[in-house]
Design an enzyme around this catalytic site. Structure first.
Site, PDB file in Angstrom:
ATOM      1  N   SER A 142       0.848  -1.194   0.000  1.00 41.55           N
ATOM      2  CA  SER A 142       0.000   0.000   0.000  1.00 41.55           C
ATOM      3  C   SER A 142       0.879   1.237   0.000  1.00 41.55           C
ATOM      4  O   SER A 142       1.975   1.226   0.567  1.00 41.55           O
ATOM      5  CB  SER A 142      -0.887   0.026   1.252  1.00 41.55           C
ATOM      6  OG  SER A 142      -1.543   1.278   1.389  1.00 41.55           O
ATOM      7  N   TYR A 155      -2.257  -0.654   9.922  1.00 40.54           N
ATOM      8  CA  TYR A 155      -2.246  -1.045   8.509  1.00 40.54           C
ATOM      9  C   TYR A 155      -0.966  -0.579   7.827  1.00 40.54           C
ATOM     10  O   TYR A 155      -0.275  -1.357   7.152  1.00 40.54           O
ATOM     11  CB  TYR A 155      -3.473  -0.457   7.819  1.00 40.54           C
ATOM     12  CG  TYR A 155      -3.599  -0.787   6.358  1.00 40.54           C
ATOM     13  CD1 TYR A 155      -4.018  -2.040   5.938  1.00 40.54           C
ATOM     14  CD2 TYR A 155      -3.312   0.168   5.381  1.00 40.54           C
ATOM     15  CE1 TYR A 155      -4.153  -2.341   4.591  1.00 40.54           C
ATOM     16  CE2 TYR A 155      -3.444  -0.113   4.043  1.00 40.54           C
ATOM     17  CZ  TYR A 155      -3.863  -1.377   3.643  1.00 40.54           C
ATOM     18  OH  TYR A 155      -3.978  -1.661   2.297  1.00 40.54           O
TER      19      TYR A 155
END
Length: 263
Positions: A142, A155
């Protein structure tokens, strides 16, 4: 079913294949002639892919947090389907929270999938690929791994760990013909993205806010003016596992429309 031949004769393992980016990766690999072992905790979703693509897709349930289950699946695949040429780590979870409210369980669960799962799968396939002198591993990470994001500490940290792990693995196995790269998407139209839009039930409004950015959360917008489609990420994956990328390893390819300004 395939329309291309770039990956003809190759066998790929894809985790998190049941929906979103993982499903798009399966479709893109099949389109280029690969056979795919599609895995997911949601077995019914990958079964649907096997029904759709026929003999090109084999569906199996898999919990990437279970190291023994990963090793057993990879061993079975190599025994029954053939040697794995490609592995794509897509399985991931997102639990948003400010750090001061983040629970131990949410932190551990995030790392269990996003980091430990990448380790389990990559270790298992790399052992075999290195022994054969060929192979390609891609981890879908990501852009949050490279820029701070409010509410996404677990995350972002888990994805940053997965990126560096994949680069270190790539360094270790490069001399044995195995390439390891990461693809780092930005905002992409998936169920995970939509889950972040709970503050607005209007998708058009939510999309506009993502594209324009948010000064209150120190978030830049998307210079290209659009949110990615899962196919955009899948195309990057297919490039990296193909022979067109034969001299690329330990690379982190951002596919985020310029959102991070490559910070």
């Amino acid at each position: 079913m395939s329309t291309g031949t770039e990956l003809a004769g190759r066998l790929a393992l894809v985790t998190g294949a049941g929906r979103g980016i993982g499903e798009a990766v399966v479709a893109a690999l099949v389109e280029q002639g690969a056979r795919v072992l599609a895995t997911d905790l949601a077995f019914e979703n990958v079964t649907a892919l096997a029904d759709k693509y026929g003999e090109q897709v084999t569906a199996r349930p898999l919990d990437v947090t279970d190291a023994a289950a990963v090793e057993a699946l990879v061993a079975e695949a190599e025994r029954t389907l053939g040697p794995l040429d490609i592995a794509v780590n897509v399985a991931g979870v997102l639990r948003s929270s400010d750090v001061v409210d983040l629970t131990d369980e949410d932190w551990a669960a995030t790392f269990a999938v996003n980091t430990n799962g990448v380790f389990h799968v990559s270790r298992s396939v790399a052992r075999r690929m290195a022994g054969r002198g060929r192979g390609s591993i891609v981890t879908v990470a990501s852009n949050a791994a490279g820029i701070p994001r409010a509410g996404l500490a677990a995350y972002a940290a888990s994805k940053a760990a997965a990126v560096m792990f994949t680069k270190c693995l790539g360094l270790e196995v490069a001399s044995r013909g195995v390439r390891c790269n990461t693809v780092s998407p930005g905002s992409t139209l998936t169920d995970m993205q939509r889950a972040l839009w709970t503050a607005s039930t209007d998708q058009e409004e939510a999309t506009r806010r993502v594209i324009e950015g948010d000064l209150a959360t120190h978030r830049t917008g998307i210079p290209l003016g659009r949110i990615a489609d899962p196919a955009d990420i899948a195309d990057a994956v297919v490039f990296l596992v193909s022979d067109r990328a034969r001299h690329i390893t330990m690379h982190d390819l951002y596919v985020d429309g310029g959102a991070t300004l490559r910070a």
